[in-house]
Motif scaffolding. Structure first.
Motif, PDB file in Angstrom:
ATOM      1  N   ALA A  90       8.777   1.126   3.061  1.00 36.30           N
ATOM      2  CA  ALA A  90       7.286   0.751   2.183  1.00 36.30           C
ATOM      3  C   ALA A  90       6.864  -0.675   2.290  1.00 36.30           C
ATOM      4  O   ALA A  90       5.396  -0.802   2.452  1.00 36.30           O
ATOM      5  N   ALA A  91       7.679  -1.650   2.613  1.00 34.55           N
ATOM      6  CA  ALA A  91       7.255  -2.937   2.361  1.00 34.55           C
ATOM      7  C   ALA A  91       6.643  -3.208   3.870  1.00 34.55           C
ATOM      8  O   ALA A  91       5.675  -3.503   4.078  1.00 34.55           O
ATOM      9  N   ARG A  92       7.338  -2.838   5.059  1.00 31.24           N
ATOM     10  CA  ARG A  92       6.817  -3.167   6.377  1.00 31.24           C
ATOM     11  C   ARG A  92       5.684  -2.285   6.849  1.00 31.24           C
ATOM     12  O   ARG A  92       4.735  -2.925   7.719  1.00 31.24           O
ATOM     13  N   PHE A  93       5.656  -1.047   6.286  1.00 30.25           N
ATOM     14  CA  PHE A  93       4.462  -0.364   6.829  1.00 30.25           C
ATOM     15  C   PHE A  93       3.234  -0.458   5.680  1.00 30.25           C
ATOM     16  O   PHE A  93       2.560   0.424   5.786  1.00 30.25           O
ATOM     17  N   ARG A  94       3.462  -1.023   4.500  1.00 28.49           N
ATOM     18  CA  ARG A  94       2.614  -1.085   3.554  1.00 28.49           C
ATOM     19  C   ARG A  94       2.025   0.273   3.105  1.00 28.49           C
ATOM     20  O   ARG A  94       0.901   0.536   2.743  1.00 28.49           O
ATOM     21  N   MET A 123      -9.650   0.281   8.583  1.00 30.45           N
ATOM     22  CA  MET A 123      -8.208   0.269   8.815  1.00 30.45           C
ATOM     23  C   MET A 123      -7.476   0.876   7.472  1.00 30.45           C
ATOM     24  O   MET A 123      -7.671   0.115   6.575  1.00 30.45           O
ATOM     25  N   PRO A 124      -6.840   1.735   7.525  1.00 31.45           N
ATOM     26  CA  PRO A 124      -5.946   2.343   6.458  1.00 31.45           C
ATOM     27  C   PRO A 124      -4.563   1.459   6.341  1.00 31.45           C
ATOM     28  O   PRO A 124      -4.089   0.668   7.161  1.00 31.45           O
ATOM     29  N   PHE A 125      -4.383   1.264   4.947  1.00 26.85           N
ATOM     30  CA  PHE A 125      -3.177   0.518   4.503  1.00 26.85           C
ATOM     31  C   PHE A 125      -3.193  -1.026   4.812  1.00 26.85           C
ATOM     32  O   PHE A 125      -2.388  -1.460   5.083  1.00 26.85           O
ATOM     33  N   ASP A 126      -4.498  -1.457   5.162  1.00 23.95           N
ATOM     34  CA  ASP A 126      -4.714  -2.900   5.285  1.00 23.95           C
ATOM     35  C   ASP A 126      -4.568  -3.563   3.977  1.00 23.95           C
ATOM     36  O   ASP A 126      -5.701  -4.328   3.407  1.00 23.95           O
ATOM     37  N   ILE A 127      -3.221  -3.859   3.397  1.00 19.51           N
ATOM     38  CA  ILE A 127      -3.131  -4.684   2.314  1.00 19.51           C
ATOM     39  C   ILE A 127      -2.766  -5.950   2.683  1.00 19.51           C
ATOM     40  O   ILE A 127      -1.711  -6.116   3.292  1.00 19.51           O
ATOM     41  N   PRO A 128      -3.402  -6.912   2.205  1.00 17.43           N
ATOM     42  CA  PRO A 128      -2.942  -8.463   2.590  1.00 17.43           C
ATOM     43  C   PRO A 128      -1.511  -8.732   2.067  1.00 17.43           C
ATOM     44  O   PRO A 128      -1.222  -8.275   0.905  1.00 17.43           O
ATOM     45  N   ASN A 171      20.620   4.693  -6.836  1.00 18.02           N
ATOM     46  CA  ASN A 171      20.795   3.290  -6.041  1.00 18.02           C
ATOM     47  C   ASN A 171      19.228   2.809  -5.830  1.00 18.02           C
ATOM     48  O   ASN A 171      18.162   3.838  -5.585  1.00 18.02           O
ATOM     49  N   ILE A 172      19.266   1.591  -6.549  1.00 21.46           N
ATOM     50  CA  ILE A 172      17.636   1.038  -6.739  1.00 21.46           C
ATOM     51  C   ILE A 172      17.765  -0.170  -5.778  1.00 21.46           C
ATOM     52  O   ILE A 172      18.554  -1.215  -6.162  1.00 21.46           O
ATOM     53  N   ALA A 173      16.697  -0.405  -4.883  1.00 22.71           N
ATOM     54  CA  ALA A 173      16.420  -1.621  -4.185  1.00 22.71           C
ATOM     55  C   ALA A 173      15.050  -2.354  -4.196  1.00 22.71           C
ATOM     56  O   ALA A 173      14.195  -1.462  -4.129  1.00 22.71           O
ATOM     57  N   VAL A 174      15.232  -3.825  -4.316  1.00 27.56           N
ATOM     58  CA  VAL A 174      13.789  -4.145  -4.270  1.00 27.56           C
ATOM     59  C   VAL A 174      13.939  -5.036  -3.264  1.00 27.56           C
ATOM     60  O   VAL A 174      14.654  -6.052  -3.067  1.00 27.56           O
ATOM     61  N   VAL A 175      12.695  -5.133  -2.176  1.00 31.84           N
ATOM     62  CA  VAL A 175      12.725  -5.950  -1.035  1.00 31.84           C
ATOM     63  C   VAL A 175      11.764  -6.927  -1.111  1.00 31.84           C
ATOM     64  O   VAL A 175      10.495  -6.629  -1.751  1.00 31.84           O
ATOM     65  N   ASP A 176      11.656  -8.056  -0.367  1.00 34.34           N
ATOM     66  CA  ASP A 176      10.183  -8.928  -0.106  1.00 34.34           C
ATOM     67  C   ASP A 176       9.371  -8.308   0.805  1.00 34.34           C
ATOM     68  O   ASP A 176       9.398  -7.383   1.191  1.00 34.34           O
ATOM     69  N   THR A 177       8.446  -9.308   0.984  1.00 41.12           N
ATOM     70  CA  THR A 177       7.273  -8.549   1.934  1.00 41.12           C
ATOM     71  C   THR A 177       7.805  -8.371   3.558  1.00 41.12           C
ATOM     72  O   THR A 177       7.242  -7.568   4.152  1.00 41.12           O
ATOM     73  N   ASN A 178       8.831  -8.998   3.827  1.00 45.31           N
ATOM     74  CA  ASN A 178       9.299  -8.635   5.032  1.00 45.31           C
ATOM     75  C   ASN A 178      10.551  -7.583   5.067  1.00 45.31           C
ATOM     76  O   ASN A 178      10.852  -7.132   6.205  1.00 45.31           O
ATOM     77  N   GLY A 179      10.698  -7.080   4.218  1.00 51.63           N
ATOM     78  CA  GLY A 179      11.650  -5.744   3.984  1.00 51.63           C
ATOM     79  C   GLY A 179      13.203  -6.381   3.688  1.00 51.63           C
ATOM     80  O   GLY A 179      14.032  -5.703   3.615  1.00 51.63           O
ATOM     81  N   GLU A 180      13.356  -7.615   3.203  1.00 56.20           N
ATOM     82  CA  GLU A 180      14.661  -8.316   3.033  1.00 56.20           C
ATOM     83  C   GLU A 180      14.993  -7.813   1.491  1.00 56.20           C
ATOM     84  O   GLU A 180      14.313  -8.290   0.607  1.00 56.20           O
TER      85      GLU A 180
END
Length: 176
Positions: free
Chosen positions: A107-111, A39-44, A73-82
């Motif tokens: 990028a976070a939600r689709f890994r 599976m591609p992009f299968d990052i835990p 503009n620079i943003a950092v989000v958590d694993t949920n994209g928040e």
């Protein structure tokens, strides 16, 4: 004379009918693409990025932008994209604030890097638009993978897609 006209009309009718039939002929079937075993992009998923680490990534991205005189503009989000941290550099385009968050969220939600969605659109594959209405298909969003696990993502916007990507990649590369 009448028979010549009738013959010509009949020939035109045959051509018109046959061209419609050809236009409705389905294209020849193509062989399906090979199905990958892995599976591609299968990052835990890991523990979400914290504020202190996010500050370090934003500082690195900001330094890269300043080096080129780019206003980002620079943003950092958590694993949920928040959002965990957002910064608008002095003079950065206001509309790009939500775009940077959108890139990081995608990028976070689709890994995966957001450039992959951009490339899909550019090559005529618009399926990505059906996946998520908030998907941002533009270079400049990178997943953050630490010790093999996704901890969040970083997104930049304000310049061209390539300028955004260069800026954010510096921050993303701090995570190992």
């Amino acid at each position: 004379m009448r028979s010549m006209i009738s013959l010509a009309l009949a020939a035109c009718a045959v051509v018109a009918i046959s061209s419609q039939a050809l236009a409705q002929t389905p294209p020849p079937a193509t062989a399906p693409a090979a199905v990958p075993e892995k599976m591609p992009f299968d990052i835990p998923y890991g523990m979400s990025i914290g504020l202190e680490q996010a500050k370090q990534l934003v500082a690195a991205a900001e330094a890269e932008a300043k080096k080129h005189n780019w206003k980002m503009n620079i943003a950092v989000v958590d694993t949920n994209g928040e959002p965990v941290l957002f910064e608008r550099m002095e003079g950065a385009q206001i509309a790009s604030g939500s775009i940077s968050i959108g890139k990081a969220r995608t990028a976070a939600r689709f890994r995966r890097e957001t450039r992959l969605f951009f490339n899909a659109y550019e090559s005529g594959h618009t399926y990505a638009a059906t996946l998520d209405p908030t998907l941002t298909a533009s270079p400049g969003g990178f997943p953050l993978v630490e010790n093999g696990k996704l901890i969040g993502a970083i997104g930049c916007s304000g310049g061209t897609g390539d300028q955004d990507a260069v800026t954010c990649k510096v921050g993303a590369e701090l995570v190992k």
